[in-house]
Design a protein around this motif. Sequence first.
Motif, PDB file in Angstrom:
ATOM      1  N   PHE A 143       0.833  -1.211   0.000  1.00  0.00           N
ATOM      2  CA  PHE A 143       0.000   0.000   0.000  1.00  0.00           C
ATOM      3  C   PHE A 143       0.866   1.259   0.000  1.00  0.00           C
ATOM      4  N   GLY A 144       1.730   1.335  -1.019  1.00  0.00           N
ATOM      5  CA  GLY A 144       2.555   2.533  -1.189  1.00  0.00           C
ATOM      6  C   GLY A 144       3.558   2.726  -0.077  1.00  0.00           C
ATOM      7  N   GLY A 145       3.921   1.650   0.597  1.00  0.00           N
ATOM      8  CA  GLY A 145       4.943   1.747   1.635  1.00  0.00           C
ATOM      9  C   GLY A 145       4.369   2.125   2.990  1.00  0.00           C
ATOM     10  N   ASN A 146       3.045   2.266   3.077  1.00  0.00           N
ATOM     11  CA  ASN A 146       2.454   2.645   4.363  1.00  0.00           C
ATOM     12  C   ASN A 146       2.340   1.466   5.320  1.00  0.00           C
ATOM     13  N   LEU A 147       2.441   0.254   4.778  1.00  0.00           N
ATOM     14  CA  LEU A 147       2.371  -0.962   5.600  1.00  0.00           C
ATOM     15  C   LEU A 147       3.521  -1.871   5.232  1.00  0.00           C
ATOM     16  N   ILE A 262      15.577   8.630  -4.793  1.00  0.00           N
ATOM     17  CA  ILE A 262      15.926   7.649  -3.757  1.00  0.00           C
ATOM     18  C   ILE A 262      14.644   7.233  -3.047  1.00  0.00           C
ATOM     19  N   GLY A 263      14.494   5.935  -2.813  1.00  0.00           N
ATOM     20  CA  GLY A 263      13.334   5.490  -2.039  1.00  0.00           C
ATOM     21  C   GLY A 263      12.621   4.305  -2.647  1.00  0.00           C
ATOM     22  N   LEU A 264      11.426   4.110  -2.163  1.00  0.00           N
ATOM     23  CA  LEU A 264      10.612   2.946  -2.527  1.00  0.00           C
ATOM     24  C   LEU A 264      10.477   2.772  -4.030  1.00  0.00           C
ATOM     25  N   THR A 265      10.199   3.859  -4.732  1.00  0.00           N
ATOM     26  CA  THR A 265      10.019   3.764  -6.181  1.00  0.00           C
ATOM     27  C   THR A 265      11.234   4.340  -6.912  1.00  0.00           C
ATOM     28  N   GLY A 266      12.339   4.445  -6.192  1.00  0.00           N
ATOM     29  CA  GLY A 266      13.587   4.919  -6.792  1.00  0.00           C
ATOM     30  C   GLY A 266      14.713   3.966  -6.454  1.00  0.00           C
ATOM     31  N   ILE A 279      14.523  17.488   3.344  1.00  0.00           N
ATOM     32  CA  ILE A 279      13.733  16.264   3.098  1.00  0.00           C
ATOM     33  C   ILE A 279      12.951  15.969   4.372  1.00  0.00           C
ATOM     34  N   SER A 280      11.642  15.739   4.245  1.00  0.00           N
ATOM     35  CA  SER A 280      10.839  15.542   5.463  1.00  0.00           C
ATOM     36  C   SER A 280      11.115  14.188   6.115  1.00  0.00           C
ATOM     37  N   HIS A 285      10.638   7.389   1.389  1.00  0.00           N
ATOM     38  CA  HIS A 285      12.000   7.865   1.120  1.00  0.00           C
ATOM     39  C   HIS A 285      13.009   7.076   1.959  1.00  0.00           C
ATOM     40  N   LEU A 286      12.650   6.845   3.218  1.00  0.00           N
ATOM     41  CA  LEU A 286      13.603   6.216   4.140  1.00  0.00           C
ATOM     42  C   LEU A 286      13.942   4.778   3.758  1.00  0.00           C
ATOM     43  N   VAL A 287      13.027   4.098   3.046  1.00  0.00           N
ATOM     44  CA  VAL A 287      13.319   2.737   2.558  1.00  0.00           C
ATOM     45  C   VAL A 287      14.613   2.743   1.739  1.00  0.00           C
ATOM     46  N   GLY A 288      14.878   3.853   1.080  1.00  0.00           N
ATOM     47  CA  GLY A 288      16.041   3.937   0.189  1.00  0.00           C
ATOM     48  C   GLY A 288      17.352   4.228   0.879  1.00  0.00           C
TER      49      GLY A 288
END
Length: 337
Positions: A143-147, A262-266, A279-280, A285-288
């Motif tokens: 779910f877009g990295g929310n879970l 950088i991140g989930l989809t990068g 960067i918030s 983002h932090l996944v990356g």
Amino acid sequence: MVDENSTGIWVIGEEKEGKLAPVTLELLTIGRQLADSLRQELVVVIIGHQLEHMSRLLVDYGPDKILLVAGEETRYFIPETYSEVLSALVEQRKPFAILFPATYDGRDVAARLAAKLGVGLAADCTDLKIDEAGRFVQVRPAFGGNLMAVIHQPTARPQLATLRPRMVKPNKSGRKVSPSVEYIKPRISAKPFTKSLLRTVREVAEESGNLDEAEVVIGVGRGIGSSENMRIVNHLATLLKAAIGGSRGVVDAGWLPHTQQIGLTGRVISPKMYMALGISGAVQHLVGVRTAKEIIAINKDPEAPIFKVATFGIVADMFSVIPLLAKELEPPAPQTT
Ligand SMILES: Cc1cc2nc3c(=O)[nH]c(=O)nc-3n(C[C@H](O)[C@H](O)[C@H](O)COP(=O)(O)OP(=O)(O)OC[C@H]3O[C@@H](n4cnc5c(N)ncnc54)[C@H](O)[C@@H]3O)c2cc1C
């Protein structure tokens, strides 16, 4: 029906033009932990052409067995061929689980193998572990990295998973046992394949430095405000010998190309130092940057989530801090007489 005789954790390594991809050692590191927890053997499989030197590169990372499938048929990466070779090996030797790198090639072959074997595939995992009940669990963002979804495939043998690169640091196992090495000739069916290789294209590093290899990376967020402001970041990057990446916020704004997201989809990066500017710190983002050694964050909002993961945090306007940093890093002006 679960085949209770299935045993062994297999890692499918990646080799290109005689070079071992570092992700292979990451998979071996996590594979060793799984194999130890389950008291099973760890097997690494490399498919390619001339692989004599491979065992030397793999041995320190703890495999019990090294399978080198080498031949003219597997000189080039053709996913149909590679999945056929693997499918024959798996049918014959019945591993418990197979780990692939979540790279272009790894994803392609893993999906084909899953279809051939009629089993599932936990794709793009960020973690693989054995839970308290002794089950092999695969963790991936959903779910877009929310879970974070925790996947368990109780009836599948083998259990297939792809793991994203740079999710773990490669670790030498320290084991004193020498692995056995087996050379295998690829067995390919006579039927012609639908594809043939015409040419290979080499990936070139981006102008702003190679994000995957860089020891220092500056991550730019929406706080930069405009593409014109990238100038001061470029200057800082030159002084720090850093590569530049950014959040999806800046990519969507068109201030950086998608190849630098950088991140989930990068991209997932693993530098020694990651400097997050404006960067918030969204979870995607932090996944990356999960395996970055140190994270330095500059953000004017003291409540920004990036500070929860930062090793050093500076609550300030980046436009006042960056010039001060640059001044410290600039080489002294030559003395005039
Ligand atoms: C399915 C999905 C996938 C996604 N994939 C990714 C991904 O791969 N990578 C990614 O990054 N995001 C991804 N996102 C988006 C993510 O949720 C965030 O929206 C995004 O990371 C926010 O980017 P940002 O931090 O640059 O912007 P913002 O969240 O707007 O944060 C800007 C920050 O800059 C600070 N700031 C402003 N001005 C200054 C200043 N002068 N000095 C210092 N600080 C300042 C603000 O306080 C703020 O914290 C994804 C979202 C979804 C739904």
